[in-house]
Scaffold this motif. Structure first.
Motif, PDB file in Angstrom:
ATOM      1  N   ASP A  53       0.820  -1.140   0.045  1.00 15.71           N
ATOM      2  CA  ASP A  53       0.070   0.099   0.010  1.00 15.71           C
ATOM      3  C   ASP A  53       0.672   1.242  -0.125  1.00 15.71           C
ATOM      4  O   ASP A  53       0.516   2.264  -0.640  1.00 15.71           O
ATOM      5  N   VAL A  54       2.003   1.297   0.568  1.00 18.09           N
ATOM      6  CA  VAL A  54       2.996   2.321   0.654  1.00 18.09           C
ATOM      7  C   VAL A  54       3.202   2.566  -0.828  1.00 18.09           C
ATOM      8  O   VAL A  54       3.334   3.720  -1.001  1.00 18.09           O
ATOM      9  N   LEU A  55       3.649   1.538  -1.310  1.00 17.47           N
ATOM     10  CA  LEU A  55       4.292   1.837  -2.839  1.00 17.47           C
ATOM     11  C   LEU A  55       3.189   2.179  -3.546  1.00 17.47           C
ATOM     12  O   LEU A  55       3.294   3.071  -4.422  1.00 17.47           O
ATOM     13  N   GLY A  56       1.770   1.773  -3.260  1.00 14.73           N
ATOM     14  CA  GLY A  56       0.677   1.975  -4.189  1.00 14.73           C
ATOM     15  C   GLY A  56       0.316   3.838  -4.079  1.00 14.73           C
ATOM     16  O   GLY A  56       0.228   4.369  -4.916  1.00 14.73           O
ATOM     17  N   LEU A  57       0.565   4.014  -2.741  1.00  7.98           N
ATOM     18  CA  LEU A  57       0.208   5.429  -2.116  1.00  7.98           C
ATOM     19  C   LEU A  57       1.363   6.235  -3.043  1.00  7.98           C
ATOM     20  O   LEU A  57       1.010   7.390  -3.515  1.00  7.98           O
ATOM     21  N   LEU A  58       2.520   5.817  -2.963  1.00  7.37           N
ATOM     22  CA  LEU A  58       3.773   6.408  -3.834  1.00  7.37           C
ATOM     23  C   LEU A  58       3.400   6.712  -5.177  1.00  7.37           C
ATOM     24  O   LEU A  58       3.601   7.751  -5.936  1.00  7.37           O
ATOM     25  N   VAL A  59       3.100   5.424  -5.785  1.00  9.45           N
ATOM     26  CA  VAL A  59       2.811   5.799  -7.177  1.00  9.45           C
ATOM     27  C   VAL A  59       1.548   6.561  -7.559  1.00  9.45           C
ATOM     28  O   VAL A  59       1.720   7.406  -8.641  1.00  9.45           O
ATOM     29  N   SER A  60       0.503   6.378  -6.821  1.00 12.24           N
ATOM     30  CA  SER A  60      -0.698   7.366  -6.809  1.00 12.24           C
ATOM     31  C   SER A  60      -0.449   8.791  -6.648  1.00 12.24           C
ATOM     32  O   SER A  60      -0.694   9.676  -7.623  1.00 12.24           O
ATOM     33  N   TRP A  61       0.412   8.969  -5.743  1.00 12.79           N
ATOM     34  CA  TRP A  61       1.103  10.344  -5.466  1.00 12.79           C
ATOM     35  C   TRP A  61       1.798  11.202  -6.806  1.00 12.79           C
ATOM     36  O   TRP A  61       1.567  12.126  -6.949  1.00 12.79           O
ATOM     37  N   VAL A  62       2.726  10.241  -7.067  1.00  8.35           N
ATOM     38  CA  VAL A  62       3.368  10.723  -8.181  1.00  8.35           C
ATOM     39  C   VAL A  62       2.682  10.919  -9.493  1.00  8.35           C
ATOM     40  O   VAL A  62       2.815  11.948 -10.250  1.00  8.35           O
ATOM     41  N   ALA A  63       1.909  10.159  -9.663  1.00 10.49           N
ATOM     42  CA  ALA A  63       0.638  10.451 -10.857  1.00 10.49           C
ATOM     43  C   ALA A  63      -0.135  11.542 -10.449  1.00 10.49           C
ATOM     44  O   ALA A  63      -0.175  12.287 -11.742  1.00 10.49           O
ATOM     45  N   VAL A  64      -0.559  11.802  -9.267  1.00 10.68           N
ATOM     46  CA  VAL A  64      -1.102  13.042  -9.085  1.00 10.68           C
ATOM     47  C   VAL A  64      -0.293  14.395  -9.521  1.00 10.68           C
ATOM     48  O   VAL A  64      -0.487  15.243 -10.242  1.00 10.68           O
ATOM     49  N   ILE A  65       0.972  14.392  -9.201  1.00  6.42           N
ATOM     50  CA  ILE A  65       2.032  15.415  -9.610  1.00  6.42           C
ATOM     51  C   ILE A  65       2.193  15.569 -10.927  1.00  6.42           C
ATOM     52  O   ILE A  65       2.149  16.395 -11.768  1.00  6.42           O
ATOM     53  N   LEU A  66       2.269  14.160 -11.516  1.00  5.48           N
ATOM     54  CA  LEU A  66       2.553  14.258 -13.416  1.00  5.48           C
ATOM     55  C   LEU A  66       1.386  14.830 -13.830  1.00  5.48           C
ATOM     56  O   LEU A  66       1.498  15.366 -14.776  1.00  5.48           O
ATOM     57  N   SER A  67       0.347  14.416 -13.419  1.00  6.36           N
ATOM     58  CA  SER A  67      -0.996  14.976 -13.943  1.00  6.36           C
ATOM     59  C   SER A  67      -1.211  16.320 -14.093  1.00  6.36           C
ATOM     60  O   SER A  67      -2.042  16.819 -15.121  1.00  6.36           O
ATOM     61  N   GLN A  68      -0.400  17.015 -13.281  1.00  8.95           N
ATOM     62  CA  GLN A  68      -0.441  18.523 -13.326  1.00  8.95           C
ATOM     63  C   GLN A  68       0.562  19.182 -14.082  1.00  8.95           C
ATOM     64  O   GLN A  68       0.380  20.331 -14.365  1.00  8.95           O
ATOM     65  N   ARG A  69       1.309  18.659 -14.590  1.00  3.86           N
ATOM     66  CA  ARG A  69       2.547  19.155 -15.561  1.00  3.86           C
ATOM     67  C   ARG A  69       1.841  19.589 -16.720  1.00  3.86           C
ATOM     68  O   ARG A  69       0.949  19.085 -17.344  1.00  3.86           O
ATOM     69  N   GLU A  70       2.392  20.466 -17.447  1.00  8.36           N
ATOM     70  CA  GLU A  70       2.040  20.986 -18.608  1.00  8.36           C
ATOM     71  C   GLU A  70       2.302  20.192 -19.809  1.00  8.36           C
ATOM     72  O   GLU A  70       3.042  19.178 -19.653  1.00  8.36           O
ATOM     73  N   ARG A  71       1.209  20.168 -20.808  1.00 12.76           N
ATOM     74  CA  ARG A  71       1.321  19.391 -22.009  1.00 12.76           C
ATOM     75  C   ARG A  71       2.725  19.682 -22.854  1.00 12.76           C
ATOM     76  O   ARG A  71       3.203  20.843 -22.712  1.00 12.76           O
ATOM     77  N   THR A  72       3.190  18.880 -23.839  1.00 12.55           N
ATOM     78  CA  THR A  72       4.433  19.379 -24.586  1.00 12.55           C
ATOM     79  C   THR A  72       3.968  18.997 -26.061  1.00 12.55           C
ATOM     80  O   THR A  72       2.736  18.776 -26.377  1.00 12.55           O
ATOM     81  N   ASP A  73       4.818  19.382 -26.982  1.00 11.34           N
ATOM     82  CA  ASP A  73       4.394  19.108 -28.494  1.00 11.34           C
ATOM     83  C   ASP A  73       4.269  17.675 -28.916  1.00 11.34           C
ATOM     84  O   ASP A  73       3.602  17.267 -29.557  1.00 11.34           O
ATOM     85  N   ARG A  74       4.794  17.046 -28.016  1.00 13.67           N
ATOM     86  CA  ARG A  74       4.961  15.436 -28.132  1.00 13.67           C
ATOM     87  C   ARG A  74       3.802  14.678 -27.219  1.00 13.67           C
ATOM     88  O   ARG A  74       3.049  13.891 -27.668  1.00 13.67           O
TER      89      ARG A  74
END
Length: 298
Positions: A53-74
């Motif tokens: 679950d700790v690993l799952g929480l880490l993966v989920s948290w990273v995904a939340v952070i990544l989802s806020q990143r700006e889009r790129t041309d690719r």
């Protein structure tokens, strides 16, 4: 009206993940140590599950952070889909953990060993508090975000499992039924499997761009067709860009192209406010009612 204020809640979700990860890492250390000291497989099994679950929480948290990143041309959608991948990863990882618990429990059933029941009950009671509080942190947002729902299911399930561990230890204390420890480990595995299956199914469907469960495609289609000057809709597609944002594309046939920009703007407003949609792309075509036969793909 759909609630699309996802960005505003991101800081609260980030804080929930931080607190949840810190609490659960501490509990894994405590529970695993007591499990080894007391020879309790149910505690060791639950500690292993909590570690996942700790690993799952880490993966989920990273995904939340990544989802806020700006889009790129690719990556024109940015990293929004990472939240779906995180939910899918958590579900698969839990299935692997289930296999490990089952193998160990079957081996221990063949050679039951005594446990220190009082210590087991104390540690499990701590787990009830920690897992229950962590689940509460995710309770409000789990209905809006499959990624957060995965974290909530894990924590709520762990709290329920810890309650069961207390009762199992209490029974062993008065009966010396030490075989109950591995049997309850199998129950833990079954509970995890049941709670994970829905997550796995939903995450897999979203990975395949299925229509999100919160949206009825036929209702959306009927809504568009009831708009003034619209005769039919075809090539209607709805899919999840992330676990919190959904998109729609459609070809709409009108009897006129007058005021087309106003029509598209109004329809976009209506769709995003009446359904769980965030992004719409609408192509307008001029046609008659007979053109409805071209509705070949929805």
């Amino acid at each position: 009206m759909a609630d699309h204020d996802h960005t505003a809640r991101t800081p609260l979700i980030n804080r929930a993940f931080k607190i949840g990860i810190l609490l659960n890492i501490s509990f894994v250390i405590i529970e695993g140590g007591f499990g080894l000291a007391t020879n309790a497989l149910s505690l060791l099994a639950d500690a292993g599950h909590n570690l996942s679950d700790v690993l799952g929480l880490l993966v989920s948290w990273v995904a939340v952070i990544l989802s806020q990143r700006e889009r790129t041309d690719r990556l024109t959608y940015g990293y929004k889909k990472s939240s779906i991948l995180a939910a899918l990863f958590n579900a698969v990882f839990l299935l692997v953990a289930i296999g490990g618990i089952v193998v160990e429990a079957i081996q221990r059933l063949q050679n039951p060993q005594p446990v220190l029941e009082n210590d087991v009950m104390i540690v499990a009671a701590i787990g009830i508090v920690i897992n229950g509080f962590t689940a509460w942190l995710f309770m409000k947002d789990q209905h809006k975000d499959l990624n957060v729902k995965g974290a909530f299911i894990h924590m709520a399930g762990d709290a329920a499992i810890s309650v069961g561990v207390v009762f199992a230890a209490l029974i062993m204390k008065f009966t010396n039924w030490f075989w109950l420890d591995p049997v309850f480990s199998l129950v833990i595995a079954l509970v995890i499997l049941i709670s994970t299956w829905g997550l796995l199914k939903s995450a897999t469907e979203l990975s395949l761009d299925a229509v999100p469960q919160s949206i009825d495609l036929q209702k959306v289609k009927s809504f568009i067709q009831t708009q003034d000057t619209v005769t039919s809709v075809h090539d209607l597609h709805i899919w999840a860009m992330s676990t919190t944002e959904n998109a729609l594309t459609a070809h709409v046939i009108r009897t006129t192209l007058d005021h087309n920009n106003d029509f598209i703007r109004r329809l976009d407003h209506e769709l995003t406010h009446n359904f769980d949609l965030n992004h719409t792309t609408i192509q307008v075509e001029l046609g008659k009612i007979s053109d409805e036969s071209t509705d070949h793909c929805i």
